[in-house]
Design a protein around this motif. Sequence first.
Motif, PDB file in Angstrom:
ATOM      1  N   THR A 127      45.751  50.678  47.881  1.00  0.00           N
ATOM      2  CA  THR A 127      44.534  51.437  47.582  1.00  0.00           C
ATOM      3  C   THR A 127      43.455  51.131  46.775  1.00  0.00           C
ATOM      4  O   THR A 127      42.379  51.103  47.276  1.00  0.00           O
ATOM      5  CB  THR A 127      45.218  52.941  47.265  1.00  0.00           C
ATOM      6  OG1 THR A 127      46.249  53.256  47.934  1.00  0.00           O
ATOM      7  CG2 THR A 127      44.161  53.924  47.251  1.00  0.00           C
TER       8      THR A 127
ATOM      9  N   VAL B  70      39.854  50.574  48.579  1.00  0.00           N
ATOM     10  CA  VAL B  70      38.778  51.359  48.347  1.00  0.00           C
ATOM     11  C   VAL B  70      37.427  50.464  47.878  1.00  0.00           C
ATOM     12  O   VAL B  70      36.293  50.601  48.020  1.00  0.00           O
ATOM     13  CB  VAL B  70      39.130  52.493  47.564  1.00  0.00           C
ATOM     14  CG1 VAL B  70      37.919  53.269  47.207  1.00  0.00           C
ATOM     15  CG2 VAL B  70      39.981  53.426  48.329  1.00  0.00           C
ATOM     16  N   ASN B  71      37.934  50.026  46.769  1.00  0.00           N
ATOM     17  CA  ASN B  71      36.729  49.249  45.882  1.00  0.00           C
ATOM     18  C   ASN B  71      36.237  48.021  46.230  1.00  0.00           C
ATOM     19  O   ASN B  71      35.126  47.481  46.121  1.00  0.00           O
ATOM     20  CB  ASN B  71      37.208  49.155  44.579  1.00  0.00           C
ATOM     21  CG  ASN B  71      37.529  50.471  43.725  1.00  0.00           C
ATOM     22  OD1 ASN B  71      36.556  50.978  43.169  1.00  0.00           O
ATOM     23  ND2 ASN B  71      38.686  50.897  43.743  1.00  0.00           N
TER      24      ASN B  71
ATOM     25  N   SER C  81      36.866  47.767  51.622  1.00  0.00           N
ATOM     26  CA  SER C  81      36.103  48.628  52.624  1.00  0.00           C
ATOM     27  C   SER C  81      34.725  48.274  52.501  1.00  0.00           C
ATOM     28  O   SER C  81      34.017  48.336  53.854  1.00  0.00           O
ATOM     29  CB  SER C  81      36.307  50.050  52.196  1.00  0.00           C
ATOM     30  OG  SER C  81      35.995  50.202  50.847  1.00  0.00           O
TER      31      SER C  81
ATOM     32  N   ASP D 101      46.823  56.809  41.388  1.00  0.00           N
ATOM     33  CA  ASP D 101      45.267  56.129  42.069  1.00  0.00           C
ATOM     34  C   ASP D 101      44.761  55.601  40.685  1.00  0.00           C
ATOM     35  O   ASP D 101      44.566  55.979  39.729  1.00  0.00           O
ATOM     36  CB  ASP D 101      44.523  57.298  42.211  1.00  0.00           C
ATOM     37  CG  ASP D 101      43.405  56.708  42.833  1.00  0.00           C
ATOM     38  OD1 ASP D 101      43.166  55.989  43.743  1.00  0.00           O
ATOM     39  OD2 ASP D 101      42.096  57.018  42.207  1.00  0.00           O
TER      40      ASP D 101
END
Length: 301
Positions: free
Chosen positions: A100, A104-105, A108, A223
Amino acid sequence: MDRLTEMEAFATVVDQGGFTDAARKMGLSKSAVSKHVSSLEARLGARLLNRTTRRVSPTEIGLAYYDRARRVLDNADEADSLVTAMQSAPSGLLRISVATDFGVNLLSPLLGDFLHRHPDVTVNMVLNNRFVELVSEGFDMAVRIGEVDDSSLRARRLADTARRMIAAPSYFERFGRPRKIDDLSDHKLLHYTSQSNGAVWHLTAPSGEKRQVRTAGWLSVNDGQSLLNAAISGLGIAYLPTFLYADALRAGKVIEALPDLPDDVKGIHAVYPPGRFVQPKVRAFVDFLVDAFAGKGPDRW
């Protein structure tokens, strides 16, 4: 005569049930097909076909030879198809499993560039922090951080990251700054609940001694970005990968808690199922990632 052509002529005669239909299938004359089969029988020293005016059928030896010849021909066709596919443009659905925080960082923001380069590819990126079985769960590839434990997978190293302890300057102003690992027991340690080893940090002292520190603080979360936000707001010390907090460190929002500790370096790998043939869409994306993360390292994010 060419051995593979002889084999193909014989197998096609068996498949089609006669020389006339076999010749039409192969785009040759009937006499040419007959000549190929006769040459094959002469080379092998065996009669492979029973010929009558009404029908053609394989002999017992011919039937056994047909089974093996058909496998050889099918493999040859597959080899030709592989070469064609490997030279074709990447296309189709690409399913990716990504941790994750990294997805995300870092991943993407790159997808747009990749998709513009390869408009016939569609991407389904699944973000999770569990180990996925690529083949059984229908993934084409994954990006994983840490050691590649599954030796059955192919892997390409993309970059390295390190894990370090960070907190906001305001936190250290309020609670003081630890000077050694033992001091961490007096601090608020922010716990990452997705760690496979539980609520424990595995650290290495400057002497090389391996230490374990139990985390107990105001916040537990699954997270990494949320932990970073908590650290920036002064809630405690977080133990995070450098790729996640590099921007905050440069901006002075966080500083390292124990900068003298040895780095806990982890490799970042693209992994995909084994095989001599790599699908063009997978090969294109892995090559894209290798270029995108070239020069990245534990402190270069």
